[in-house]
Structure formats: C-alpha cells, structure tokens
Scaffold this motif. Structure first.
Motif, PDB file in Angstrom:
ATOM      1  N   ASP A 312      10.580  -7.868 -10.400  1.00  0.00           N
ATOM      2  CA  ASP A 312       9.851  -7.745 -11.711  1.00  0.00           C
ATOM      3  C   ASP A 312       9.096  -8.880 -12.252  1.00  0.00           C
ATOM      4  O   ASP A 312       8.097  -8.608 -12.740  1.00  0.00           O
ATOM      5  CB  ASP A 312      11.262  -7.952 -12.649  1.00  0.00           C
ATOM      6  N   TYR A 313       9.446 -10.235 -11.794  1.00  0.00           N
ATOM      7  CA  TYR A 313       8.287 -11.168 -12.276  1.00  0.00           C
ATOM      8  C   TYR A 313       7.307 -11.349 -11.611  1.00  0.00           C
ATOM      9  O   TYR A 313       6.168 -11.562 -12.144  1.00  0.00           O
ATOM     10  CB  TYR A 313       9.296 -12.528 -12.209  1.00  0.00           C
ATOM     11  N   GLY A 314       7.312 -11.002 -10.369  1.00  0.00           N
ATOM     12  CA  GLY A 314       5.988 -10.855  -9.332  1.00  0.00           C
ATOM     13  C   GLY A 314       5.056  -9.624 -10.074  1.00  0.00           C
ATOM     14  O   GLY A 314       3.959 -10.045 -10.363  1.00  0.00           O
ATOM     15  N   PHE A 315       5.721  -8.570 -10.316  1.00  0.00           N
ATOM     16  CA  PHE A 315       4.803  -7.528 -10.789  1.00  0.00           C
ATOM     17  C   PHE A 315       4.233  -7.953 -12.311  1.00  0.00           C
ATOM     18  O   PHE A 315       3.192  -7.330 -12.907  1.00  0.00           O
ATOM     19  CB  PHE A 315       5.601  -6.137 -10.995  1.00  0.00           C
ATOM     20  N   ARG A 316       5.106  -8.783 -13.186  1.00  0.00           N
ATOM     21  CA  ARG A 316       4.620  -9.063 -14.449  1.00  0.00           C
ATOM     22  C   ARG A 316       3.488  -9.908 -14.193  1.00  0.00           C
ATOM     23  O   ARG A 316       2.448  -9.767 -14.941  1.00  0.00           O
ATOM     24  CB  ARG A 316       5.791  -9.633 -15.044  1.00  0.00           C
ATOM     25  N   LEU A 317       3.349 -10.793 -13.254  1.00  0.00           N
ATOM     26  CA  LEU A 317       2.101 -11.621 -12.932  1.00  0.00           C
ATOM     27  C   LEU A 317       0.865 -10.796 -12.665  1.00  0.00           C
ATOM     28  O   LEU A 317      -0.042 -10.971 -13.130  1.00  0.00           O
ATOM     29  CB  LEU A 317       2.434 -12.705 -11.848  1.00  0.00           C
ATOM     30  N   VAL A 318       1.076  -9.833 -12.020  1.00  0.00           N
ATOM     31  CA  VAL A 318       0.086  -8.716 -11.525  1.00  0.00           C
ATOM     32  C   VAL A 318      -0.470  -8.095 -12.729  1.00  0.00           C
ATOM     33  O   VAL A 318      -1.688  -7.957 -12.955  1.00  0.00           O
ATOM     34  CB  VAL A 318       0.622  -7.891 -10.437  1.00  0.00           C
ATOM     35  N   ALA A 319       0.487  -7.543 -13.588  1.00  0.00           N
ATOM     36  CA  ALA A 319       0.128  -6.702 -14.622  1.00  0.00           C
ATOM     37  C   ALA A 319      -0.756  -7.458 -15.597  1.00  0.00           C
ATOM     38  O   ALA A 319      -1.482  -7.139 -16.171  1.00  0.00           O
ATOM     39  CB  ALA A 319       1.322  -6.107 -15.251  1.00  0.00           C
ATOM     40  N   ASP A 320      -0.285  -8.869 -15.677  1.00  0.00           N
ATOM     41  CA  ASP A 320      -0.965  -9.544 -16.568  1.00  0.00           C
ATOM     42  C   ASP A 320      -2.634  -9.613 -16.152  1.00  0.00           C
ATOM     43  O   ASP A 320      -3.247  -9.610 -17.364  1.00  0.00           O
ATOM     44  CB  ASP A 320      -0.435 -10.987 -16.675  1.00  0.00           C
ATOM     45  N   LYS A 321      -2.830  -9.432 -15.078  1.00  0.00           N
ATOM     46  CA  LYS A 321      -4.079  -9.589 -14.862  1.00  0.00           C
ATOM     47  C   LYS A 321      -4.989  -8.084 -15.205  1.00  0.00           C
ATOM     48  O   LYS A 321      -6.195  -8.269 -15.565  1.00  0.00           O
ATOM     49  CB  LYS A 321      -4.253  -9.821 -13.083  1.00  0.00           C
ATOM     50  N   PHE A 322      -3.979  -7.262 -14.854  1.00  0.00           N
ATOM     51  CA  PHE A 322      -4.622  -5.912 -15.306  1.00  0.00           C
ATOM     52  C   PHE A 322      -4.831  -5.857 -16.841  1.00  0.00           C
ATOM     53  O   PHE A 322      -6.096  -5.268 -17.134  1.00  0.00           O
ATOM     54  CB  PHE A 322      -3.627  -4.579 -14.980  1.00  0.00           C
ATOM     55  N   ILE A 323      -3.894  -6.455 -17.594  1.00  0.00           N
ATOM     56  CA  ILE A 323      -3.946  -6.317 -18.921  1.00  0.00           C
ATOM     57  C   ILE A 323      -5.126  -7.046 -19.545  1.00  0.00           C
ATOM     58  O   ILE A 323      -5.984  -6.693 -20.440  1.00  0.00           O
ATOM     59  CB  ILE A 323      -2.730  -6.676 -19.734  1.00  0.00           C
TER      60      ILE A 323
END
Length: 334
Positions: A312-323
């Motif tokens: 979850d935390y790792g994907f949060r970091l990735v999603a922040d880049k997308f956002i």
C-alpha cells in the motif's frame, strides 16, 4: 459455511456487499498464475449444485458442475471492476470532476480481496485505487490483472470508452506482464563484469515488440483523439526476492546470481532499458506524457507486497507521481 451450496445461493452471497468478502474467503482461493496476474478459483472441496439435495442419497444433485464453476469464477474475478464502475457512474455526474479513462495490468488493478469486517477490502491498494480516492477525478478503469499490451492493442476497449465518456486524459500501464511472463526463459549464466550477459539476446526483441504495440496504440489515439492527453510509464525497479517464482528464483537457479545486489543490478539494467524505450517513443507525440517512476519505491522488502507489486505504501508513492503529473498537465495548465 454451507457445502454443498446452490448456484443461486452462492451468487446471492457474491452480489451482496455485506456477504461478498466472506463468500470469497470461504468458497474461493486466489492463485497467482503469472508475474502480474492471478485469479479466484473455487476451492476443490466446494460442491456447487443446481438445487438443494432432497436427501443424502441424491448424489447426482451434489456433484460439482463445471459450467457453474466457470460462471462463478468469472463473477468473482470481475468483482473489483464492478465496484469501480459503480463509483465512476456516480462521480461522472459531478461536472467539477475530471474524467479519466485508465487501461492497464495489475499495477492498475490488483485483484485480490481480503475480508475486513463486513466490507470488502483490497489486499493491496494499487495506483488506480489512489486516483479514485482523489476528489478531483472520476476514473473509468478498464484494467485487469495479467493484461498484456498486445491484448490491449488488439481488443482496443479503451477506444469505445474514450468515445463514450470524452475524458480529459487516458492513462496506460502495460508491458510488464508481456516481458516478465517469459523472463525465466531469458536468463542464463553470465559474467558479473557485464550484467547483460545474464540475458539471452531475445530480451531485446521482447522490449522492441512491447514498444511496437505501444506505438500502435499511441498512433491510433493521437490520430483519433488529437486533443486527448495521454500518460504512459515504465515500471519502477521491482524486488527480485530469493523466493520469487518469476524473477528472483530464475536469477539464482538459472543465472547463478546469488547476491542480492547483483540481482538488483540486473533489474535496474532491464528496467532502465524498458523505460527508455517507452520514454523515447512518447517524445514523438506532443500530447503523450511519460511518467518516470524509477527510484520511487525503495528496493526494500518493507515497501513491497511481493517481487512485482509494491505494498500500500509503495503504491502510494507511485500514485503520488501520477497525481502530480495529472495536476501539472490537466489542472495547473488550465
């Protein structure tokens, strides 16, 4: 838990949000079928019947029914998308939200659920889960675990969705399953002084094939929808765990890469090439934006759910880049 259970009873349990999580846990098991994919299957001990047996001797009614099993498995595998579709239909009515269509693999649609009390909970929150949580977006998700870029190209489901919903952006994730599903057959013994020698020359062909499908998709999209902003990405440096069936173990058992730093070095070499291939292609189109997420999720077990998927935390970091990229192109620019 009822066993045998009728098809109508099990279907009702799956369709009811209050019982869906428990039904999935009791009657199905989730099996990884590839590096980026998996599926729900009825447990072997479960018997699905057409009707309630009249008595214990009514054995014919209690026999497993293959066609019913297939039907229920398809329903179980489609649950995640159904939940997202419901949210999208509600949110696209809000004129303040930016409509986005997404297509991708398990980085965009991690399919496995876990019971969390009464509600259904994703075992891993993926990139699109975080985009859906952002109140500025209405996300039409077409992703599916295990999807490959060649199928995305040939099926072209996203073209109908773009035509129907006129989104401001299309976001694509693909190629990882195409490459890593054949990765074990690419590995060979090599020299640590030249990391590429651990790969058969076919690995470059795989990269080129993936790039060709990307090019086909981008050519069609930029021609049919010239005002549409398109976002693509390569993957981060994934986690080649020693026990990893698809990445780590082939590196150790076939390649002889016993040191963790050497396995990570090979992954870095591969993913840099993969990313550069997609990035260079994207630069040929004015409305195509490449999101570079390399180095976003540390290659540390505490950030990874398995060797392919961040937690979850790792994907949060990735999603922040997308956002951040979506903000820059769709919001701040306007």
């Amino acid at each position: 838990m009822k066993n045998p259970i009728t098809i109508d009873e099990l279907q009702r349990l799956l369709e009811d949000e209050a019982t869906r999580a428990e039904a999935l846990a009791d009657y199905f098991e989730y099996l990884p079928t590839g590096p980026f994919t998996g599926e729900y299957r009825l447990r072997n001990e479960i018997k699905v019947v057409k009707h309630e047996p009249v008595d214990a001797e009514s054995s014919s009614e209690a026999e497993s029914l293959i066609n019913i099993r297939d039907f229920l498995i398809t329903k179980a595998n489609g649950l995640a998308r159904g939940v997202r579709d419901k949210l999208f239909e509600e949110r696209k009515q809000d004129g303040e939200r930016i409509v986005i269509v997404t297509e991708g693999d398990s980085w965009f649609q991690y399919p496995r659920f876990k019971p969390a009390g009464i509600p259904l909970s994703k075992e891993v929150k993926d990139v699109i889960d975080y985009l859906i949580e952002d109140e500025r977006f209405a996300v039409k998700s077409l992703g599916g675990a295990g999807d490959v870029i060649r199928n995305m190209f040939h099926m072209s489901e996203y073209l109908d969705a773009i035509e129907q919903y006129t989104p401001k952006a299309f976001v694509l994730s693909g190629g990882g399953n195409d490459f890593f599903e054949v990765f074990p057959r690419m590995v060979r013994k090599g020299s640590i002084d030249d990391i590429e020698t651990f790969l058969k020359t076919t690995w470059l062909t795989e990269i080129e094939v993936i790039r060709t499908y990307y090019k086909g998709i981008l050519q069609i999209l930029t021609t049919e929808f010239p005002e549409l902003d398109i976002f693509v990405h390569g993957y981060d440096y994934i986690m080649p765990r020693p026990d990893g069936k698809w990445i780590g173990r082939p590196m150790i058992e076939t390649g002889g890469l016993t040191r963790d730093e050497d396995r990570k070095g090979l992954i870095k070499f591969i993913m840099d090439k993969f990313n550069r291939s997609i990035e260079e292609l994207s630069e040929q189109y004015e409305k195509v934006h490449f999101i570079n997420i390399r180095g976003t999720v540390p290659q540390d077990p505490q950030f990874w759910h398995d060797e392919i998927h961040p937690n979850d935390y790792g994907f949060r970091l990735v999603a922040d880049k997308f956002i951040a990229q979506l903000e820059e192109v769709l919001i701040r620019a306007n």
